[in-house]
Write a protein that holds these residues in place. Structure first.
Motif, PDB file in Angstrom:
ATOM      1  N   ARG A 186      17.465 -11.043  -0.007  1.00 48.48           N
ATOM      2  CA  ARG A 186      16.409 -10.434   0.799  1.00 48.48           C
ATOM      3  C   ARG A 186      15.839  -9.274   0.011  1.00 48.48           C
ATOM      4  NH1 ARG A 186      18.662  -8.605   6.311  1.00 48.48           N
ATOM      5  NH2 ARG A 186      19.838  -7.350   4.875  1.00 48.48           N
ATOM      6  N   PRO A 187      14.549  -8.984   0.169  1.00 44.60           N
ATOM      7  CA  PRO A 187      13.957  -7.892  -0.598  1.00 44.60           C
ATOM      8  C   PRO A 187      14.600  -6.539  -0.289  1.00 44.60           C
ATOM      9  CG  PRO A 187      12.263  -9.142   0.554  1.00 44.60           C
ATOM     10  CD  PRO A 187      13.579  -9.633   1.047  1.00 44.60           C
ATOM     11  N   LEU A 188      14.934  -5.807  -1.345  1.00 40.07           N
ATOM     12  CA  LEU A 188      15.344  -4.416  -1.178  1.00 40.07           C
ATOM     13  C   LEU A 188      14.083  -3.588  -0.955  1.00 40.07           C
ATOM     14  CD1 LEU A 188      17.968  -4.147  -4.052  1.00 40.07           C
ATOM     15  CD2 LEU A 188      18.409  -4.462  -1.616  1.00 40.07           C
ATOM     16  N   THR A 189      14.253  -2.336  -0.646  1.00 42.00           N
ATOM     17  CA  THR A 189      13.112  -1.462  -0.340  1.00 42.00           C
ATOM     18  C   THR A 189      12.072  -1.480  -1.457  1.00 42.00           C
ATOM     19  OG1 THR A 189      14.568  -0.052   0.966  1.00 42.00           O
ATOM     20  CG2 THR A 189      12.445   0.887   0.290  1.00 42.00           C
ATOM     21  N   HIS A 190      12.523  -1.422  -2.715  1.00 43.25           N
ATOM     22  CA  HIS A 190      11.583  -1.390  -3.839  1.00 43.25           C
ATOM     23  C   HIS A 190      10.878  -2.735  -4.025  1.00 43.25           C
ATOM     24  CE1 HIS A 190      14.557   1.816  -4.504  1.00 43.25           C
ATOM     25  NE2 HIS A 190      13.461   2.512  -4.733  1.00 43.25           N
ATOM     26  N   LEU A 203       8.214  -2.735  -1.332  1.00 38.38           N
ATOM     27  CA  LEU A 203       7.071  -1.911  -1.715  1.00 38.38           C
ATOM     28  C   LEU A 203       6.211  -2.627  -2.749  1.00 38.38           C
ATOM     29  CD1 LEU A 203       5.501   0.666  -1.405  1.00 38.38           C
ATOM     30  CD2 LEU A 203       7.091   1.780  -2.987  1.00 38.38           C
ATOM     31  N   LYS A 204       6.831  -3.272  -3.708  1.00 43.80           N
ATOM     32  CA  LYS A 204       6.082  -4.071  -4.698  1.00 43.80           C
ATOM     33  C   LYS A 204       5.247  -5.133  -3.991  1.00 43.80           C
ATOM     34  CE  LYS A 204       6.843  -7.440  -8.366  1.00 43.80           C
ATOM     35  NZ  LYS A 204       6.855  -8.782  -7.851  1.00 43.80           N
ATOM     36  N   ASN A 205       5.857  -5.831  -3.033  1.00 41.48           N
ATOM     37  CA  ASN A 205       5.148  -6.883  -2.294  1.00 41.48           C
ATOM     38  C   ASN A 205       3.991  -6.315  -1.471  1.00 41.48           C
ATOM     39  OD1 ASN A 205       6.978  -8.691  -3.371  1.00 41.48           O
ATOM     40  ND2 ASN A 205       8.244  -8.789  -1.527  1.00 41.48           N
ATOM     41  N   VAL A 206       4.191  -5.136  -0.886  1.00 42.38           N
ATOM     42  CA  VAL A 206       3.134  -4.500  -0.096  1.00 42.38           C
ATOM     43  C   VAL A 206       1.958  -4.121  -1.006  1.00 42.38           C
ATOM     44  CG1 VAL A 206       2.529  -2.432   1.241  1.00 42.38           C
ATOM     45  CG2 VAL A 206       4.631  -3.684   1.759  1.00 42.38           C
ATOM     46  N   ILE A 207       2.263  -3.530  -2.142  1.00 39.36           N
ATOM     47  CA  ILE A 207       1.209  -3.132  -3.089  1.00 39.36           C
ATOM     48  C   ILE A 207       0.390  -4.356  -3.503  1.00 39.36           C
ATOM     49  CG2 ILE A 207       0.780  -2.256  -5.429  1.00 39.36           C
ATOM     50  CD1 ILE A 207       3.302  -0.443  -4.974  1.00 39.36           C
ATOM     51  N   GLU A 208       1.089  -5.426  -3.891  1.00 40.41           N
ATOM     52  CA  GLU A 208       0.402  -6.652  -4.302  1.00 40.41           C
ATOM     53  C   GLU A 208      -0.372  -7.265  -3.141  1.00 40.41           C
ATOM     54  OE1 GLU A 208       3.562  -9.024  -5.930  1.00 40.41           O
ATOM     55  OE2 GLU A 208       3.579  -7.903  -7.822  1.00 40.41           O
ATOM     56  N   GLY A 209       0.228  -7.241  -1.941  1.00 40.73           N
ATOM     57  CA  GLY A 209      -0.426  -7.803  -0.765  1.00 40.73           C
ATOM     58  C   GLY A 209      -1.710  -7.076  -0.396  1.00 40.73           C
ATOM     59  N   LEU A 210      -1.773  -5.803  -0.741  1.00 45.57           N
ATOM     60  CA  LEU A 210      -2.973  -5.013  -0.459  1.00 45.57           C
ATOM     61  C   LEU A 210      -3.996  -5.098  -1.599  1.00 45.57           C
ATOM     62  CD1 LEU A 210      -1.312  -1.826   1.095  1.00 45.57           C
ATOM     63  CD2 LEU A 210      -2.616  -3.610   2.291  1.00 45.57           C
ATOM     64  N   ASP A 227      12.949   6.367  -7.219  1.00 45.79           N
ATOM     65  CA  ASP A 227      12.188   5.310  -6.552  1.00 45.79           C
ATOM     66  C   ASP A 227      11.044   4.826  -7.437  1.00 45.79           C
ATOM     67  OD1 ASP A 227      13.691   5.295  -4.156  1.00 45.79           O
ATOM     68  OD2 ASP A 227      12.556   7.015  -3.402  1.00 45.79           O
ATOM     69  N   ALA A 228      10.364   5.773  -8.077  1.00 43.79           N
ATOM     70  CA  ALA A 228       9.243   5.420  -8.949  1.00 43.79           C
ATOM     71  C   ALA A 228       9.707   4.550 -10.109  1.00 43.79           C
ATOM     72  CB  ALA A 228       8.565   6.692  -9.461  1.00 43.79           C
ATOM     73  N   ILE A 229      10.838   4.896 -10.705  1.00 47.21           N
ATOM     74  CA  ILE A 229      11.367   4.123 -11.840  1.00 47.21           C
ATOM     75  C   ILE A 229      11.781   2.727 -11.382  1.00 47.21           C
ATOM     76  CG2 ILE A 229      13.284   3.987 -13.478  1.00 47.21           C
ATOM     77  CD1 ILE A 229      13.061   7.138 -13.601  1.00 47.21           C
ATOM     78  N   ALA A 230      12.459   2.635 -10.238  1.00 45.71           N
ATOM     79  CA  ALA A 230      12.865   1.322  -9.717  1.00 45.71           C
ATOM     80  C   ALA A 230      11.644   0.444  -9.483  1.00 45.71           C
ATOM     81  CB  ALA A 230      13.667   1.487  -8.420  1.00 45.71           C
ATOM     82  N   LEU A 231      10.570   1.034  -8.984  1.00 41.31           N
ATOM     83  CA  LEU A 231       9.338   0.286  -8.743  1.00 41.31           C
ATOM     84  C   LEU A 231       8.661  -0.090 -10.064  1.00 41.31           C
ATOM     85  CD1 LEU A 231       7.481  -0.877  -6.604  1.00 41.31           C
ATOM     86  CD2 LEU A 231       6.343   1.354  -6.475  1.00 41.31           C
ATOM     87  N   ALA A 232       8.606   0.844 -11.008  1.00 46.12           N
ATOM     88  CA  ALA A 232       7.985   0.567 -12.315  1.00 46.12           C
ATOM     89  C   ALA A 232       8.664  -0.606 -13.014  1.00 46.12           C
ATOM     90  CB  ALA A 232       8.051   1.809 -13.203  1.00 46.12           C
ATOM     91  N   LEU A 233       9.982  -0.660 -12.933  1.00 46.76           N
ATOM     92  CA  LEU A 233      10.706  -1.763 -13.573  1.00 46.76           C
ATOM     93  C   LEU A 233      10.384  -3.103 -12.915  1.00 46.76           C
ATOM     94  CD1 LEU A 233      14.156  -0.022 -14.127  1.00 46.76           C
ATOM     95  CD2 LEU A 233      12.450  -0.610 -15.882  1.00 46.76           C
ATOM     96  N   ARG A 234      10.120  -3.096 -11.619  1.00 45.59           N
ATOM     97  CA  ARG A 234       9.789  -4.331 -10.914  1.00 45.59           C
ATOM     98  C   ARG A 234       8.387  -4.834 -11.234  1.00 45.59           C
ATOM     99  NH1 ARG A 234      13.875  -2.338  -8.586  1.00 45.59           N
ATOM    100  NH2 ARG A 234      15.281  -3.561  -7.297  1.00 45.59           N
ATOM    101  N   VAL A 235       7.448  -3.907 -11.438  1.00 46.67           N
ATOM    102  CA  VAL A 235       6.065  -4.331 -11.682  1.00 46.67           C
ATOM    103  C   VAL A 235       5.711  -4.338 -13.168  1.00 46.67           C
ATOM    104  CG1 VAL A 235       5.334  -3.509  -9.402  1.00 46.67           C
ATOM    105  CG2 VAL A 235       5.016  -2.040 -11.410  1.00 46.67           C
ATOM    106  N   GLY A 236       6.580  -3.789 -13.996  1.00 44.97           N
ATOM    107  CA  GLY A 236       6.346  -3.800 -15.434  1.00 44.97           C
ATOM    108  C   GLY A 236       5.327  -2.789 -15.924  1.00 44.97           C
ATOM    109  N   CYS A 237       5.185  -1.679 -15.212  1.00 44.93           N
ATOM    110  CA  CYS A 237       4.229  -0.659 -15.659  1.00 44.93           C
ATOM    111  C   CYS A 237       4.947   0.395 -16.503  1.00 44.93           C
ATOM    112  CB  CYS A 237       3.500  -0.031 -14.476  1.00 44.93           C
ATOM    113  SG  CYS A 237       4.463   1.167 -13.545  1.00 44.93           S
ATOM    114  N   PRO A 238       4.183   1.119 -17.319  1.00 40.44           N
ATOM    115  CA  PRO A 238       4.794   2.133 -18.171  1.00 40.44           C
ATOM    116  C   PRO A 238       5.282   3.351 -17.383  1.00 40.44           C
ATOM    117  CG  PRO A 238       2.417   2.077 -18.509  1.00 40.44           C
ATOM    118  CD  PRO A 238       2.747   0.963 -17.565  1.00 40.44           C
TER     119      PRO A 238
END
Length: 158
Positions: free
Chosen positions: A54-58, A61-68, A103-114
């Motif tokens: 199941r999706p963790l919080t990060h 959030l990745k899915n919400v960002i993409e969904g928007l 939180d920012a780092i966990a999200l960055a690793l999921r979306v592949g941003c610098p």
């Protein structure tokens, strides 16, 4: 802002608190940031490519960002105030949102941003890796190769 690489997470002795270690890309300094166990798990999962059932919080959030229809373009560690690191999420439309670095780092690793850090943060919190410390860095990298996200399990449901 200077580009940094996320070396990974480890448990720091003797406090047994997890840290995430950022290394400036074109330099010798590393910035250790103490983080919570849940965030350490999230970072370790992302670095290992683990997809939870199941999706963790990060992940959510990745899915919400993409969904928007938005895209996270950069994560910045922007300040260090009274021992507390501050970060920002930078989006493709120019929106900037304050965040905890973990939180920012966990999200960055999921979306592949610098990920980048302010020179002032690296100056204040950075530790220069001396040539004789290379062995320690190698041990840390080897540790990261063998660490599991379960090593940071807090006993709470994901």
């Amino acid at each position: 802002m200077k580009p940094v690489d996320v070396l990974g997470v480890r448990v720091e002795s003797p406090t047994n608190r997890p840290i995430v270690l950022l290394q400036e890309r074109d330099g010798e300094r590393c910035v250790p940031i103490w983080i919570g166990a849940a965030e350490a798990t999230a970072i370790a999962y992302a670095q290992q490519g683990v997809e939870p059932p199941r999706p963790l919080t990060h992940d959510l959030l990745k899915n919400v960002i993409e969904g928007l229809g938005r895209r996270l373009t950069e994560v910045r560690v922007v300040d260090l105030r009274d021992g507390v690191f501050l970060a920002e999420l930078v989006f493709d439309n120019g929106t900037v949102i304050s965040s905890r670095p973990s939180d920012a780092i966990a999200l960055a690793l999921r979306v592949g941003c610098p990920v980048s850090a302010a020179e002032s943060v690296i100056e204040e919190a950075g530790v220069t890796i001396a040539p004789e410390a290379d062995e320690e860095v190698e041990k840390f990298k080897e540790f990261l190769d063998h660490v599991s996200a379960d090593d940071f399990d807090t006993g709470t449901e994901p």
